[in-house]
Design a protein around this motif. Sequence first.
Motif: not given
Length: 519
Positions: A44-57, A302-314
């Motif tokens: 979610s925007p502002g949450s710590g979820g999805g902050s794990g290191r993901g490879r760029k693609n 999740g990194n993209y969603a947080r940056e764009f301010g979109v609530p996100f689940k996966y």
Amino acid sequence: MSSAFLKGMEEANKFLPTENKLLIDLDAPSYAASAVQEEALDVSPGSGGGSGRGRKNPYEDDELEMEGGRSSKQSAVQGEDDATRDMLYQVMMPSPESCMLQMQKLRIAMQEEAAKNEAVGNGKAKGGRRGGREVVDLRTLLIHCAQAVATDDRRSATELLKQIKQHASPQGDGTQRLAHCFAEGLQARLAGTGSMVYQSLMAKRTSAVALLQAYQLYMAAICFKKVAFIFSNNTIYNASLGKKKIHIVDYGIHYGFQWPCFLRRIADREGGPPEVRITGIDLPQPGFRPTERIEETGRRLGNYAREFGVPFKYHAIAASKMESVRREDLKIDPDEVLIVNCMYQFKNLMDESVVIESPRDAVLKNIRKMWPHTFIHAIVNGSFSAPFFVTRFREALFYYSALFDVLDTTTPRDSDQRMLIEQNIFGRAALNVIACEGTDRVERPETYKQWQVRNQRAGLKQLPLNQEIVQIVRNKVKDCYHKDFVIDVDHQWLLQGWKGRILFAISTWVANDAGPPYF
């Protein structure tokens, strides 16, 4: 590239990373076991979820023509150098100006090559025909060779292969390059080593920078993958209007090429973005962490969603058989809009010629039972899944002739990226069609009319095409790509082709029931 890439796109067809590198993952390996594993991610925007290191693609360049760039770069691929990191960033977040620049560079290169060829031709005309190559009909030689291979006439097949190889070349024109690839397939079939050769090609490693450069070239030269993403993303966006929750079930998510620009667009939706939940379905990786690659996709999105301010689940689902995924595995919320998205994936499922209970019919029936708001179905429009070798060879020859001609018309012959696409994507898929049989033959496309019958038989009802989206696609192809690309409509399928030959198709469906029996 046939995702797209011809998946691919893709097909197609796809530029995909594996482990610490980016590879073209045309066909994932099959697995004997049937297991579904799941990993959830809540961002979610502002949450710590999805902050794990993901490879760029790299993902699809921005078909929505939105301006602006990223405020920060995401974490890089482990072990990558500066050149790879910069290249990844260019491919991931291109501006409309950079996309047009790529296309302009390609046109200038083609004009320069045409002028050079004209000058060489004039020189030959003045000096006579000395040194000119003999003109042969390579397609006819290939078909005759296939007939000899089919009847196990080794002497004739060997002689014909020798003639073909004298005139074929991976650096020649489109027909010569096509003949080179098909001759490799015929030789492997004649030797009985098709499966081994195919697996060795699948294991081939190519540098990340080379693959990303080839990806950029493909997107600048060929419209097929872009059109599929424009159609799908606009369809999903329209379905989300006025809704607070949207759930996308993506068959063959791989590395999520399609979704970052969708998240960026929906972030600016009037009234604010909905909660977006993506269920990514893909084959498990061998080893102790079968869901690792799919989970990394979720962290990256999740990194993209947080940056764009979109609530996100996966949710990540690693399924050894796509037809094993059922409604119960998706944790469907009655309040969400459910979209099922499949970009060219089902061409790799076995059919009735291999197994009695067709996995193709099974996966479509399971989708019907999911009761989606929309099922977006993109297919490779091929007729080369027949069990009879010569028939299959002939159809594959016609199909890949069009693809090789696309590159010959739009891309300089001395391009290393073009050769990589032809050898690592088109050539590898063609070899599988020609030299492999049984479960080893994973390239089994059907025509859109065949898929229409399958979908209807599975209890799905076709939706009419959105004419506004069709017009967006037409305008994009007309304004940005070669005049010989074809965009057409037939039986509510959006068709894509080249010089009259239809190569890809996409349509939308719903369950043909009165309502879901689950709520």
